[in-house]
Design an enzyme around this catalytic site. Sequence first.
Site, PDB file in Angstrom:
ATOM      1  N   LYS A 112      32.278  28.316  48.968  1.00  0.00           N
ATOM      2  CA  LYS A 112      31.112  27.708  48.323  1.00  0.00           C
ATOM      3  C   LYS A 112      30.640  26.451  49.036  1.00  0.00           C
ATOM      4  CE  LYS A 112      31.212  29.944  44.005  1.00  0.00           C
ATOM      5  NZ  LYS A 112      31.184  29.989  42.589  1.00  0.00           N
ATOM      6  N   LYS A 193      32.231  41.071  46.264  1.00  0.00           N
ATOM      7  CA  LYS A 193      32.400  41.026  44.818  1.00  0.00           C
ATOM      8  C   LYS A 193      31.074  41.114  44.064  1.00  0.00           C
ATOM      9  CE  LYS A 193      33.043  37.051  42.495  1.00  0.00           C
ATOM     10  NZ  LYS A 193      33.566  35.839  41.867  1.00  0.00           N
ATOM     11  N   LYS A 196      27.795  36.970  39.497  1.00  0.00           N
ATOM     12  CA  LYS A 196      26.700  36.471  38.666  1.00  0.00           C
ATOM     13  C   LYS A 196      25.602  35.816  39.478  1.00  0.00           C
ATOM     14  CE  LYS A 196      29.776  33.708  36.106  1.00  0.00           C
ATOM     15  NZ  LYS A 196      30.861  34.036  35.263  1.00  0.00           N
TER      16      LYS A 196
HETATM   17  P1  TYM Z   1      34.026  33.240  36.635  1.00  0.00           P
HETATM   18  O1  TYM Z   1      33.128  32.755  35.564  1.00  0.00           O
HETATM   19  O2  TYM Z   1      33.530  33.286  38.038  1.00  0.00           O
HETATM   20  O3  TYM Z   1      34.500  34.691  36.264  1.00  0.00           O
HETATM   21  C1  TYM Z   1      35.049  34.953  34.989  1.00  0.00           C
HETATM   22  C2  TYM Z   1      36.152  35.995  35.105  1.00  0.00           C
HETATM   23  O4  TYM Z   1      35.624  37.219  35.583  1.00  0.00           O
HETATM   24  C3  TYM Z   1      36.343  37.621  36.737  1.00  0.00           C
HETATM   25  N1  TYM Z   1      35.411  38.309  37.643  1.00  0.00           N
HETATM   26  C4  TYM Z   1      35.602  39.541  38.104  1.00  0.00           C
HETATM   27  N2  TYM Z   1      36.595  40.421  37.914  1.00  0.00           N
HETATM   28  C5  TYM Z   1      36.498  41.611  38.528  1.00  0.00           C
HETATM   29  N3  TYM Z   1      35.450  41.937  39.329  1.00  0.00           N
HETATM   30  C6  TYM Z   1      34.430  41.083  39.550  1.00  0.00           C
HETATM   31  N4  TYM Z   1      33.407  41.420  40.309  1.00  0.00           N
HETATM   32  C7  TYM Z   1      34.473  39.808  38.916  1.00  0.00           C
HETATM   33  N5  TYM Z   1      33.655  38.740  38.901  1.00  0.00           N
HETATM   34  C8  TYM Z   1      34.248  37.822  38.124  1.00  0.00           C
HETATM   35  C9  TYM Z   1      36.894  36.344  37.343  1.00  0.00           C
HETATM   36  O5  TYM Z   1      37.993  36.582  38.162  1.00  0.00           O
HETATM   37  C10 TYM Z   1      37.249  35.570  36.106  1.00  0.00           C
HETATM   38  O6  TYM Z   1      38.499  35.972  35.609  1.00  0.00           O
HETATM   39  N6  TYM Z   1      37.042  29.429  37.373  1.00  0.00           N
HETATM   40  C11 TYM Z   1      36.801  30.536  36.487  1.00  0.00           C
HETATM   41  C12 TYM Z   1      36.593  30.103  35.053  1.00  0.00           C
HETATM   42  C13 TYM Z   1      37.727  29.315  34.511  1.00  0.00           C
HETATM   43  C14 TYM Z   1      38.993  29.809  34.135  1.00  0.00           C
HETATM   44  C15 TYM Z   1      39.725  28.673  33.676  1.00  0.00           C
HETATM   45  C16 TYM Z   1      39.563  31.075  34.126  1.00  0.00           C
HETATM   46  C17 TYM Z   1      37.716  27.987  34.296  1.00  0.00           C
HETATM   47  N7  TYM Z   1      38.920  27.595  33.788  1.00  0.00           N
HETATM   48  C18 TYM Z   1      41.027  28.807  33.225  1.00  0.00           C
HETATM   49  C19 TYM Z   1      40.882  31.189  33.667  1.00  0.00           C
HETATM   50  C20 TYM Z   1      41.599  30.064  33.224  1.00  0.00           C
HETATM   51  C21 TYM Z   1      35.546  31.237  36.973  1.00  0.00           C
HETATM   52  O7  TYM Z   1      34.721  30.690  37.597  1.00  0.00           O
HETATM   53  O8  TYM Z   1      35.419  32.487  36.560  1.00  0.00           O
END
Ligand code: TYM
Length: 327
Positions: A112, A193, A196
């Site tokens: 990023k 991947k 969003k």
């Molecule tokens: P984020 O918002 O990018 O994604 C949320 C969750 O969805 C999963 N994910 C996917 N899994 C499979 N295939 C995909 N294409 C895909 N895109 C997204 C991500 O792996 C994630 O589990 N940093 C985290 C949010 C967060 C968090 C935490 C998660 C903040 N604090 C504490 C767990 C524990 C994030 O940006 O996820």
Amino acid sequence: MAKLLTGLKPTGEFTLGNYIGAIAPLVQMQDAYDEVYLFVADLHALTIYQDPTELRQRIRKFIAMYIACGVDPAKTTIYLQSENPYIPAISWLLECTTQFGEASRMIQFKEKSKKNENFSVGLFTYPVLMAADILYCDTDYVPVGIDQKQHVELARDVAERFNHKYGETFRLPTPYIAKEGTKIKDLKDPTKKMSKSDENPQGVITMFDSVEQITKKIMRATTDSETQVKFDEEKKPGISNLLNIASVLSNRRIEDIETDFVGKNYGDFKKYVAELVSEKISAIQQKYQSLLESDELDKILDKGIKKSIALAQEKYLEMKEKMGIVR
Ligand code: TYM
């Protein structure tokens, strides 16, 4: 007392990847755990500029979507990260226990920061805030997609170091990565991947898409020039991605789905996947609409944050005491 926790960042739409990677496993596991926590990582969203009006609306949409996807508010503590003031406070204490070198090795930060010339300090400290999210309530497992695995491992390393320096304080968390669907790929470019924040919406299925949009996106998904429906991520990333999606949504083994399509063509297979995804998402959307308009959401969030604050306050005071910042 086994515990489970995860969070999603409200940047861009809630995607099928988010559902399969994080929410579906949590829904499946919520009854087997003593305590389950699910939050909206709205502080994390700010690491990259968000339009405030859009962000406010999206936060509410995410909460309604969690429940529509089957997260049970009677069982799972649901809250907004930003409403718990102890989480950033814990994050600071953890920042002072995290090495610059280990934070610099985070793949997401590297990627990023490369894309953005003027990235924020928050983008760098992001994984430490995530460690605070995970560690304050002593969770055992964190269901995430594979892209977040390294961050959960960092949280574990930081917890271990803190325990070693200051005495036993945190339970060590483990990432829980579902077998299938660990990384749902972009439909147009199945080597990356499904995300969003993607520039090409044709490759991304969101939980708000109509049946027509879903069908169009899946029927036009990039595949290879062969005809056999077979899982092979190297040679057939597009077909393998669709098989992964179909397997998770139908609760069937990939091999069984492959067998159904022996002698048939990609068009038949895509139609099957499109129907599966449309059915799942339409059912979720029906629940979602009624939730969004009810005042249930505020009651759920009020209850959730109360519990989260009580736990985080206790952990913060314990950390402060152990670190020697007391009167
Ligand atoms: P984020 O918002 O990018 O994604 C949320 C969750 O969805 C999963 N994910 C996917 N899994 C499979 N295939 C995909 N294409 C895909 N895109 C997204 C991500 O792996 C994630 O589990 N940093 C985290 C949010 C967060 C968090 C935490 C998660 C903040 N604090 C504490 C767990 C524990 C994030 O940006 O996820």
